[in-house]
Design a protein around this motif. Structure first.
Motif, mmCIF file in Angstrom:
data_model
loop_
_atom_site.group_PDB
_atom_site.id
_atom_site.type_symbol
_atom_site.label_atom_id
_atom_site.label_comp_id
_atom_site.label_asym_id
_atom_site.label_seq_id
_atom_site.Cartn_x
_atom_site.Cartn_y
_atom_site.Cartn_z
ATOM 1 N N ASN A 48 -13.542 -52.276 -4.489
ATOM 2 C CA ASN A 48 -14.023 -51.762 -5.781
ATOM 3 C C ASN A 48 -13.291 -52.347 -6.982
ATOM 4 O O ASN A 48 -13.899 -52.597 -8.020
ATOM 5 C CB ASN A 48 -13.840 -50.242 -5.838
ATOM 6 C CG ASN A 48 -14.744 -49.500 -4.887
ATOM 7 O OD1 ASN A 48 -15.957 -49.652 -4.939
ATOM 8 N ND2 ASN A 48 -14.159 -48.709 -4.001
ATOM 9 N N SER B 219 -26.432 -56.743 -11.871
ATOM 10 C CA SER B 219 -27.763 -56.165 -12.069
ATOM 11 C C SER B 219 -28.471 -56.821 -13.253
ATOM 12 O O SER B 219 -29.350 -56.222 -13.867
ATOM 13 C CB SER B 219 -27.638 -54.647 -12.299
ATOM 14 O OG SER B 219 -27.026 -54.009 -11.207
ATOM 15 N N MET C 64 -18.704 -49.350 -5.432
ATOM 16 C CA MET C 64 -19.544 -50.558 -5.495
ATOM 17 C C MET C 64 -20.600 -50.541 -4.399
ATOM 18 O O MET C 64 -21.763 -50.828 -4.644
ATOM 19 C CB MET C 64 -18.681 -51.811 -5.309
ATOM 20 C CG MET C 64 -17.959 -52.281 -6.540
ATOM 21 S SD MET C 64 -19.031 -52.675 -7.933
ATOM 22 C CE MET C 64 -20.020 -53.972 -7.252
ATOM 23 N N GLN D 185 -18.772 -54.225 -13.518
ATOM 24 C CA GLN D 185 -19.067 -55.148 -12.411
ATOM 25 C C GLN D 185 -20.509 -54.979 -11.928
ATOM 26 O O GLN D 185 -21.231 -55.951 -11.698
ATOM 27 C CB GLN D 185 -18.148 -54.861 -11.220
ATOM 28 C CG GLN D 185 -16.702 -55.244 -11.392
ATOM 29 C CD GLN D 185 -15.926 -54.954 -10.109
ATOM 30 O OE1 GLN D 185 -16.224 -55.519 -9.062
ATOM 31 N NE2 GLN D 185 -14.945 -54.078 -10.181
ATOM 32 N N ARG D 186 -20.913 -53.730 -11.774
ATOM 33 C CA ARG D 186 -22.246 -53.441 -11.238
ATOM 34 C C ARG D 186 -23.342 -53.908 -12.200
ATOM 35 O O ARG D 186 -24.362 -54.452 -11.792
ATOM 36 C CB ARG D 186 -22.387 -51.933 -10.987
ATOM 37 C CG ARG D 186 -23.491 -51.591 -10.013
ATOM 38 C CD ARG D 186 -23.785 -50.115 -9.973
ATOM 39 N NE ARG D 186 -22.718 -49.249 -9.542
ATOM 40 C CZ ARG D 186 -22.281 -49.144 -8.296
ATOM 41 N NH1 ARG D 186 -22.806 -49.875 -7.350
ATOM 42 N NH2 ARG D 186 -21.321 -48.293 -7.997
ATOM 43 N N TYR E 244 -25.724 -52.887 -2.969
ATOM 44 C CA TYR E 244 -25.046 -53.063 -4.253
ATOM 45 C C TYR E 244 -26.082 -53.105 -5.377
ATOM 46 O O TYR E 244 -27.263 -53.311 -5.138
ATOM 47 C CB TYR E 244 -24.239 -54.371 -4.256
ATOM 48 C CG TYR E 244 -23.297 -54.480 -3.090
ATOM 49 C CD1 TYR E 244 -22.016 -53.931 -3.145
ATOM 50 C CD2 TYR E 244 -23.696 -55.102 -1.910
ATOM 51 C CE1 TYR E 244 -21.163 -54.005 -2.052
ATOM 52 C CE2 TYR E 244 -22.848 -55.184 -0.808
ATOM 53 C CZ TYR E 244 -21.581 -54.630 -0.888
ATOM 54 O OH TYR E 244 -20.743 -54.690 0.189
ATOM 55 N N TYR F 204 -31.686 -53.501 -6.277
ATOM 56 C CA TYR F 204 -30.496 -53.472 -5.419
ATOM 57 C C TYR F 204 -30.446 -54.706 -4.536
ATOM 58 O O TYR F 204 -31.445 -55.395 -4.309
ATOM 59 C CB TYR F 204 -30.430 -52.190 -4.586
ATOM 60 C CG TYR F 204 -31.412 -52.082 -3.434
ATOM 61 C CD1 TYR F 204 -31.118 -52.621 -2.177
ATOM 62 C CD2 TYR F 204 -32.613 -51.384 -3.576
ATOM 63 C CE1 TYR F 204 -32.015 -52.494 -1.117
ATOM 64 C CE2 TYR F 204 -33.502 -51.249 -2.530
ATOM 65 C CZ TYR F 204 -33.195 -51.809 -1.292
ATOM 66 O OH TYR F 204 -34.072 -51.693 -0.238
ATOM 67 N N GLN G 262 -18.538 -49.869 -13.217
ATOM 68 C CA GLN G 262 -19.821 -49.937 -13.927
ATOM 69 C C GLN G 262 -20.077 -51.329 -14.498
ATOM 70 O O GLN G 262 -21.198 -51.836 -14.425
ATOM 71 C CB GLN G 262 -19.849 -48.911 -15.072
ATOM 72 C CG GLN G 262 -20.063 -47.477 -14.611
ATOM 73 C CD GLN G 262 -20.188 -46.540 -15.796
ATOM 74 O OE1 GLN G 262 -19.303 -46.478 -16.641
ATOM 75 N NE2 GLN G 262 -21.280 -45.808 -15.870
#
Length: 799
Positions: A608, A504, A156, A499-500, A147, A187, A497
């Motif tokens: 997702n 990050s 995801m 969420q990611r 992830y 990651y 995007q």
């Protein structure tokens, strides 16, 4: 077995056997007999840095990503030499370095393998550019999941994907398109319910392969620079994300208005058009806090100028908008028009602040103003100059925020869409080519912008937003996902995007609601608003090419649903502000993908759509037309349907009915959700009570509420209010303990507590151990009670 000789024949080179090592405070150096040096640095017990050089010495250690104030220091460090390997042990992990080939394995203290080299570090000489292509490959176990990596427009879970990091202006990008605007080479790996993180801090073009080329191998490599990565031990994903966010830094609190609803279009002009749009928001009673001016507000697209035909008196206009509650945000791009009459250009030219080609001339490229030169934001002197340019916009005219665009950097009408790779950069005294500086150019521009806006907005807080970003940009700026498209697929992409980006390290992110390119249907716009109000940054933006995209550009039903959901966002502002506080204090992402929320439940590993907003609100957008409901996964625990207050047990996939004016939203049992009254803009109303929606649960649940003066820096002097509600439910009892911290006295004096899901009739109510005389019939009829905010313990007994 493949020998080193055979692999070298294929063009890759590998470290040979270790011939010496030395220990220096927190670092251990290993030297191979072919001049490779591995430097292992113990940053913390659970955070280890690995640096390799093939030159026999290390270059200057410099990173734009690492926050200088990140925490470091360890409790335990032991280095031992065995016959075949060296062992480095901290209080959290063991690291084994093989003597024969420098390969590394990392174990937890129970000897479970967390991460091990497959081929490990290797490199290939780059004949075109000199230097090395540096590579790393790790063994991957069956069932391992991956992830993170910033704004990738794909599922995801990155298992089976190969991804590229090179900041690129991807107008109207598609699902799975690579690369995009952001570069976050970080990651999270998850295997056997244990999580770890890898941050590959290299600003060259980088690649990640998650078992795409070879089924059980994960690899990452860069087209230059150093093999320099951090290993972060979990075992919980939240530990990994918090450590990474601490390492690369956190923002300061934004002003509360920045968490309101923002309206934008390319472009609102002239002034009469801006006023018409803002007046319509107030007329329709759709809350809105910010209005944006795109490139057409400038004189011929020259940065830091105004088109006096469209905006004859910007100071007056900005003041009038402010009186009506609107903060003005303006766009500033990096391209400076080549024009000898233009003061910004003249000054930069005189001071030699523009980027140059390798053989001397200034780099020239075409963007909106035509031929432009570009400041070298990697030069601290240039950043200081750039910051000073904001005085007029912020101090004199009263603009409240700045939007940096086109800073990948984007150049038009050239095949690679950006600078030539031979452009030179100062890189804070570490001179380099654009190959190294490209990915951090946008971040350094946003950094310079942030320092300028902060300086001239003081004592208020700054607001900056950027399109391009490298790891660590969150210290200076919010961001959005770039030039998306008005399609259902892009609604799905936006959800993933954001969420990611949250896991990050870049929490303050949103998408262009409704899509930037092309025109959404009313239904698509509605579904996007319903998702967008649950994103940390909430802005509608469109190219304007295909028509208008304000809520009233559609039918009356769309206006009503937009109002309903934007109202909900404004009610939830104290909840959202608290989420932000926890992000900057503890590194907790504001949006939590289900795998982050409950990694031990393998059902979450490939989800997702669903995410947890803050700690206690579960959201699942509707992502296809004509939907009357959808299947969704409700994580383990008990959850209340927000619209019906019915209780469901999670840990399963289920069908949820929905309507056009709803999406599935659930609240965790036991939660206390703070709400403000609906305001048309932040600070419009004074109010005497804070609403608390309390969702009954048998058992315990903790909720927190953070508040301060909503702007300014007094919170850093302890002038904030941090409330902790400990709710304990029993068969015939409800107990609420309130703990208060901070020196800020909130302007309201009462709490209105909405009692949701109470399973018993009320017999008596005690406040701080004293029974109070209340109209129990009225409380049971209305399902709420009002109490003084100074209480410590509220005890409700049932019958």
């Amino acid at each position: 077995m493949i020998t080193n000789t055979e692999l070298e024949f294929k063009g890759d080179l590998y470290p040979s056997k270790i011939v010496s090592f030395e220990h220096d405070v927190d670092s251990v150096f290993f030297h191979s007999d072919n001049s490779v040096i591995l430097k292992v640095t113990i940053v913390r017990d659970s955070l280890i840095r690995f640096r390799y050089t093939t030159k026999g010495y290390f270059s200057n250690d410099f990173s734009y990503a690492i926050d200088k104030s990140h925490s470091h220091g360890y409790n335990f460090l032991e280095i031992t030499e065995e016959l075949e390997f060296y062992k480095i042990q901290t209080s959290k992990v063991k690291c084994i370095i093989q003597k024969i080939d420098m390969r590394i394995s990392i174990f937890d203290l129970n000897d479970n393998v967390l991460l091990e080299d497959e081929l490990g570090f290797h490199w290939e000489e780059s004949y075109e550019f000199g230097g090395n292509i540096v590579k790393m490959s790790k063994a991957s176990k069956d069932g391992e999941c991956f992830y993170g990596l910033g704004d990738k427009a794909t599922q995801m879970n990155l298992k089976g994907k190969r991804l590229e990091n090179f900041a690129t202006d991807q107008y109207a990008f598609q699902k799975d398109q690579e690369p995009l605007y952001k570069v976050v080479p970080f990651y999270i790996g998850l295997q056997h319910k244990q999580a770890y993180g890898i941050f590959f801090d290299n600003t060259f073009r980088t690649f990640f392969d998650f078992c795409h080329e070879r089924r059980n191998v994960t690899s990452f490599w860069a087209e230059g620079g150093e093999m320099n990565y951090y290993f972060i031990h979990g075992p919980q994903m939240e530990d990994v994300v918090a450590s990474y966010t601490d390492l690369t830094g956190k923002p300061e609190l934004p002003p509360l208005w920045a968490l309101g609803y923002h309206q934008c279009k390319w472009s609102y002009f002239p002034e009469s058009n801006v006023k018409e749009v803002t007046a319509k928001f107030r007329e329709l009673k759709i809350p809105c806090d910010a209005i944006y001016l795109d490139i057409d507000y400038m004189d011929g697209f020259r940065c830091f100028t105004w088109n006096k035909e469209y905006f004859p008196d910007p100071k007056r206009m900005v003041a009038e908008l402010a009186e009506d509650g609107f903060k003005t945000v303006v766009i500033i791009d990096p391209g400076i028009k080549i024009d000898k009459e233009y003061s910004v250009y003249k000054e930069a030219l005189e001071k030699d602040y523009f980027c140059k080609r390798a053989d001397g001339p200034y780099m020239k490229g075409k963007v909106w103003p035509g031929e432009c030169n570009f400041p070298d934001y990697t030069n601290p002197e240039v950043r200081e100059w750039w910051a000073g340019l904001f005085k007029e916009l912020i101090s004199d005219i009263g603009v409240k925020g700045v939007w940096n665009d086109m800073n990948e950097p984007a150049v038009m009408e050239v095949p690679n869409k950006t600078f030539p790779m031979d452009v030179r950069h100062d890189y804070d005294g570490n001179p380099c080519s654009h190959r190294k500086a490209h990915n951090i150019y946008g971040t350094q521009m946003a950094r310079a912008t942030y320092h300028g806006v902060k300086r001239f907005a003081y004592p208020k807080r700054p607001f900056i937003i950027t399109r391009s970003a490298y790891a660590g940009a969150q210290r200076y700026t919010s961001s959005w996902t770039g030039d998306n498209v008005a399609t259902w697929e892009h609604l799905w992409i936006a959800n993933i995007q954001v969420q990611r980006m949250s896991i990050s390290g870049m929490g303050f992110t949103g998408s262009d609601i409704g899509g930037f390119a092309e025109q959404p249907s009313g239904e698509l716009f509605t579904r996007w608003i319903q998702l967008g109000v649950f994103h940390p940054f909430c802005r509608t933006h469109s190219s304007g090419d295909h028509g208008d995209q304000e809520p009233w550009a559609f039918d009356e039903e769309v206006v009503d649903i937009t109002r309903k959901f934007v109202n909900l966002r404004y009610q939830l502002l104290p909840y959202l502000y608290t989420m932000f506080w926890q992000y900057i204090e503890e590194g907790i992402p504001m949006l939590k993908p289900l795998v982050y929320f409950d990694q031990a439940d393998t059902q979450t590993h490939y989800r997702n759509d669903e995410f947890v907003f803050g700690n206690q609100i579960l959201v699942c957008p509707i992502l296809e037309p004509n939907a009357i409901g959808r299947r969704m996964y409700v994580p383990r625990g008990q959850w209340y349907n927000y619209w019906t207050n019915s209780l469901v047990n999670g840990g399963k996939e289920m069908w949820v009915d929905t309507k056009y004016d709803e999406i599935p939203v659930f609240v965790k049992a036991g939660a206390v959700i703070p709400k403000y009254p609906v305001q048309q803009y932040v600070g419009e109303l004074e109010f005497d009570e804070l609403t608390l929606d309390l969702y009954y649960k048998e058992g315990k649940e903790k909720s927190v509420v953070y508040e301060d003066a909503q702007d300014g820096y007094d919170y850093k002097k302890g002038r904030y209010s941090f409330l902790t509600f400990q709710v304990t439910g029993k068969e015939l009892e409800l107990n609420i303990q309130l703990h208060k911290e901070g020196k800020y006295d909130t302007p309201y004096s009462m709490y209105k507590i909405n009692l949701i899901g109470l399973p018993f009739k009320i017999k008596s109510i005690e406040i701080d151990n004293e029974e109070v005389a209340v109209d129990i019939e009225a409380i049971e009829r209305d399902n709420y009670l009002i109490v003084d905010k100074e209480f410590n313990v509220l005890h409700i007994t049932g019958k």
